[in-house]
Structures are given as C-alpha cells and as structure tokens.
Design an enzyme around this catalytic site. Structure first.
Site, short mmCIF file in Angstrom:
data_model
loop_
_atom_site.label_atom_id
_atom_site.label_comp_id
_atom_site.label_asym_id
_atom_site.label_seq_id
_atom_site.Cartn_x
_atom_site.Cartn_y
_atom_site.Cartn_z
N SER A 255 38.99 39.47 36.07
CA SER A 255 39.72 39.74 37.30
C SER A 255 38.81 39.50 38.50
CB SER A 255 40.20 41.20 37.28
OG SER A 255 40.28 41.69 38.59
N LYS A 256 39.45 39.08 39.59
CA LYS A 256 38.68 38.87 40.82
C LYS A 256 38.00 40.16 41.27
CE LYS A 256 41.82 35.39 42.45
NZ LYS A 256 42.91 35.08 43.34
N ARG A 257 38.50 41.29 40.77
CA ARG A 257 37.92 42.56 41.20
C ARG A 257 36.67 42.93 40.40
NH1 ARG A 257 43.16 42.91 42.12
NH2 ARG A 257 43.57 43.31 39.93
N ASP A 258 36.45 42.31 39.26
CA ASP A 258 35.21 42.57 38.51
C ASP A 258 34.03 42.10 39.36
OD1 ASP A 258 36.70 43.44 36.37
OD2 ASP A 258 36.75 41.48 35.40
N SER A 261 32.57 38.77 38.71
CA SER A 261 33.34 37.55 38.88
C SER A 261 33.07 36.93 40.26
CB SER A 261 34.84 37.82 38.68
OG SER A 261 35.39 38.35 39.85
#
Ligand code: GLU
Ligand code: ZN
Length: 487
Positions: A255-258, A261
């Site tokens: 996820s872009k929130r990790d 990432s």
C-alpha cells in the site's frame, strides 16, 4: 517501439510506480525504442507542483532518463496533460456529436439507489445506460433543474478480448463493462479519456502498466475504436501488458501508506539507486540463470516480456536490503565515501565537503566498514565516533549500562596504562599492548576484555574493528575517552 510512463503527480513517488517506470524504460532501451514520460495532471484538486517536481527528481535520482517528456521536450509536446486540455475538449465534443459518447444527467444519489437495487436483484451493479437515449424534453427538464452532465462512452454491446503481453488472452464480457465517464460534470477530463487520446497522438505502441488497471483496458480498447471512427487515431491500437501486483506484509497489496513503499524512505535510509532498481527488477521479471545482481544497463540488454511473470511478486525488504549491501561492497572506496558524506553531514559529524582532517579519517575508516554496511545511513552509527569531538561522544545508554560496570574499572585502568606508554601507535602494536595487559595481565577472556574498551572509546558494543579504530582515532582521543568513561 514507443512506451510511456504516465504517473499522476499526487503524493510521493512510490516503489510500485518506480517498478512500472523501470520496466517501460528497460523495454524501450532493449528495443531501441522511445521512453516517453508524460504527466497525468488533469485532476486539479489532487495534483500538486511539489509532487510533479518529486517525480522528475525520482527518475533523475534513479538515472532513468526519458527520451521525450518534461524538460527534454519532443515531437508531441507538451507532455503535461494539463497543457493539452483543449485537445481533450475537442475530442470529447466530437465523440458526443458522433454519438460515441453521450451526456448523463444522473445524480450521485440516483446512481447509488439504482446500484443498490441492482445488487439486491442480483444484476450487474454498474451504470445501467439510463441516459443513453434521452428525449429532447427529458434533457430540457434536467437542464431546467440545473443539472450538469458527465460525458459517458457508449460501450459497444459485445465482448472485448486482447492478447495481453504478460497474461495471455483476456476477455471481458459485454455486461462486465458499463458505459463509463470520460469527462466530469465540471468539465475535467478523466484518465480514461486523456490517456488513450494521448497514446494515439503520441504513437504509443506498447502500454505496460500495473495489473490494477486491467479493468480499464476494455474501456480503452472501445475508446480507441471510437477515436478511429472519428478520425482522431489512425486505427492502430497499442498492445497491452499488465505487470503483476506487488504484495507487501501479510500478503496484502503493497500500500502507498506503507512507509517502505515511499521512494523517499529509501533515499533517506541510504539505499543506492542502482540497488533499488536491481531489486525492483526482480519484482515480476527475472534475468534467468538465477542471476540476482545486475545493473540497469544489463537489465535493459536482457529485458524481454517473455520473462515477465503474471504471478504476484512479493516485496521483501530484507532481500532488498541485502542487495543494497552487495552494491555497497561493489563500490570503489572513493565513490562509497562520497555517498556516505551527506549522511554524516546531516548527523553533524562532518562538514560538506569534509575538512582535510575529516577526509583523512574517512579514507582510513571507510574501508573498515564497507563490508559491514547494508545501508548508507548505517555508516553514521559506525563512523561518527571517529569524527566527533571527545566531549560530545554519545555512548549508547544500554551498551554503557551493560558493559561499563564497576567491575570493568580495572580493565579500563589497565588499558590506559598500557596505551599511555606505547611507542608505536599502530593497530598491531595497540592489539599487542591490550592483549598483554588484559588477557595475559588480568587473565580475561577477549570478549570480557575488549567490550569495555570498545564502549568507552566508540560508544557502542558494535563498532568497526577495534584496534584499527583506535589507530585512526589517535592516542590523545583514545586516552581521553578511556579516562572519561571512568567518571
Ligand atoms: N496514471 C495512471 C497510473 O499510474 C496510468 C494509467 C495508464 O497507464 O493508462 O496508475
Ligand atoms: Zn445517466
């Protein structure tokens, strides 16, 4: 071959995006084709100039140079879609006139109600074609209510099939793909319109993109047909290939929130761009013969779509970090030192550029830590003690508590005596003196003997090789730190 990388400038560049850019770049380089960099900045509410700059900075840092796009220009400029709005408005008008697209006046609430009903009645929940054939009176009535329409493409009532470059033949049945929105009610065109329009205008031959966009492909194929019918495209359609998902922790899509990432995270931690590209290349592609260490030029030479796998790829930060360590070990010392300096400077351990004295310490010390580092940021913990003044040396609290105990006092005192009178200040002489004093003299085991010296002088239980470190640090600092640790 002409391929494009067309991110939208929202938020921070992330690794999934970089993987897509890399595969397109490698395909273009392998085929002697053209890598087009196009900015999908048609969503004025979400796009930002900062994010645009970050995208250019990201490709620049990675060394993925583009042949056409921002800053370099090209025959199909401009490459920022926000500068091509008139063309989209013109195409939209022609699609409406020719009947390939139509105005839809349904409100969000109405769409939602009908959607729920469709689900309850076990029908396909997508747009139901309500406005396909409105009468002039109905349009008049909606307008009188003040409704602004969206523009929808009229999907042909048939299946769409293509031979995906990665996944093989794919079919979407007619009822799976409802009429979809090309232009918002406020007049902003969506990516479903602008990307096919520009792919046609820019003669894109191959679209390589993430699997999350698979369901937009039948829509784009239908739009391509409509564009050909109204003379906006020459009738050729690009080939499509969908790169596999990248899975993160717990087998969920990365996820872009990790935090890991975000490309910036890798830059901050000191991953080399070469290493990150090397690792991302392995997410869905393989060079064969189990080769896992290679540079981007080698990748480009070997890159074919046959070796792109349709299976989800697993993002493994440990492996990425190990590859970074391999790359660090492969660097020449001068190159490694130059890359480490900004990290040390940010930590306040050197000036930028380093002073001659700091440069002398780095030249002696970087070879000692090259084997032990997996990220450039780790160099700060390993090297800062050699570069900071004695009175600002920070000792790790846990290591100090564990090792610099009252029982260790005699060890430190014996070390001071041994080193104070030493003639030749070299690593070998220091080792002899300390072994003589602590192991033979006090009868200690090496671990017990050297631990207190190490924490007293370097501040940590884990450090570069001890005797070499003391040689680089010099006698006055070594003795001062040993004495300081007694109080
Ligand atoms: N901006 C889209 C994305 O990066 C690209 C869509 C496309 O490939 O057509 O997800
Ligand atoms: Zn409608």
């Amino acid at each position: 071959m002409r391929v494009r990388f067309c991110p939208s400038p929202t938020g921070n560049p992330h690794v999934g995006m970089v993987r897509t850019a890399l595969f397109n770049w490698a395909f273009a380089r392998h085929t002697g084709g053209t890598f087009v960099f196009r900015i999908e900045d048609t969503d004025s509410a979400r796009d930002t100039e900062d994010s645009y700059e970050a995208l250019l900075g990201a490709l620049g840092w990675l060394g993925l140079s583009w042949d056409e796009g921002p800053e370099v220009g090209g025959p199909f400029a401009p490459y920022r879609q926000s500068q091509r709005l008139e063309q989209y408005a013109d195409v939209a008008a022609r699609l409406r006139e020719s009947g390939h697209a139509y105005d839809c006046y349904c409100s969000t609430e109405e769409l939602e109600q009908r959607r729920e009903r469709a689900i309850a009645e076990k029908r396909a929940p997508g747009y139901d074609g309500h406005c396909r054939a409105l009468t002039a009176e109905q349009v008049e009535a909606y307008r009188a209510e003040g409704r602004a329409p969206v523009l929808r493409l009229r999907m042909p009532d048939r299946d769409f099939t293509w031979d995906d470059l990665v996944r093989g033949p794919i079919t979407f049945a007619a009822d799976q793909v409802p009429d979809y929105v090309l232009v918002r009610a406020n007049g902003e065109p969506l990516y479903t319109l602008v990307n096919p329009v520009d792919d046609a205008a820019m003669r894109i031959t191959h679209v390589l993109r993430g699997e999350d966009l698979l369901s937009s492909t039948p829509r784009q194929l239908a739009l391509y047909e409509a564009l050909a019918a109204i003379g906006v495209s020459d009738g050729t359609t690009p080939s499509f290939g969908h790169l596999p998902y990248v899975m993160g922790e717990g087998n969920k899509k990365l996820s872009k929130r990790d935090p890991e990432s975000s490309l910036q995270w890798y830059r901050d931690e000191g991953y080399l761009p070469e290493a990150l590209l090397n690792y991302l290349a392995l997410l869905g592609w393989s060079m064969g013969e189990d080769r896992e260490f290679f540079g981007k030029e080698e990748m480009a030479t070997a890159f074919t779509l046959e070796r792109v796998s349709p299976n989800p790829a697993r993002f493994d930060l440990k492996k990425c970090t190990a590859i970074n360590g391999d790359w660090i070990r492969a660097l020449a010392i001068d190159d490694l030192t130059a890359r480490i300096v900004p990290f040390l400077a940010r930590a306040g351990a050197v000036s930028e550029p380093p002073t001659p004295e700091q440069a002398r310490v780095l030249a002696a010390a970087v070879p000692l830590v090259q084997e032990r580092m997996e990220t450039l940021a780790q160099s700060v913990g390993m090297l800062a003690f050699l570069l900071v003044d004695d009175d600002v040396l920070e000792r790790d609290a846990a290591d100090t508590a564990a090792v610099l105990t009252p029982e260790s006092r005699p060890v430190i005192e014996a070390s001071i005596t041994a080193l104070d009178g030493l003639g030749d200040w070299s690593a070998a002489a220091i080792e002899d003196a300390l072994r003589g004093a602590l192991i033979e003299g006090l009868g200690l085991k090496p671990k017990i003997a050297f631990g207190p010296v190490r924490v007293a002088v370097t501040g940590r239980r884990v450090s570069p090789p001890l005797f070499e470190s003391l040689e680089i640090l010099g006698r006055p600092s070594t003795l001062r730190r040993l004495r300081d640790s007694l109080v």
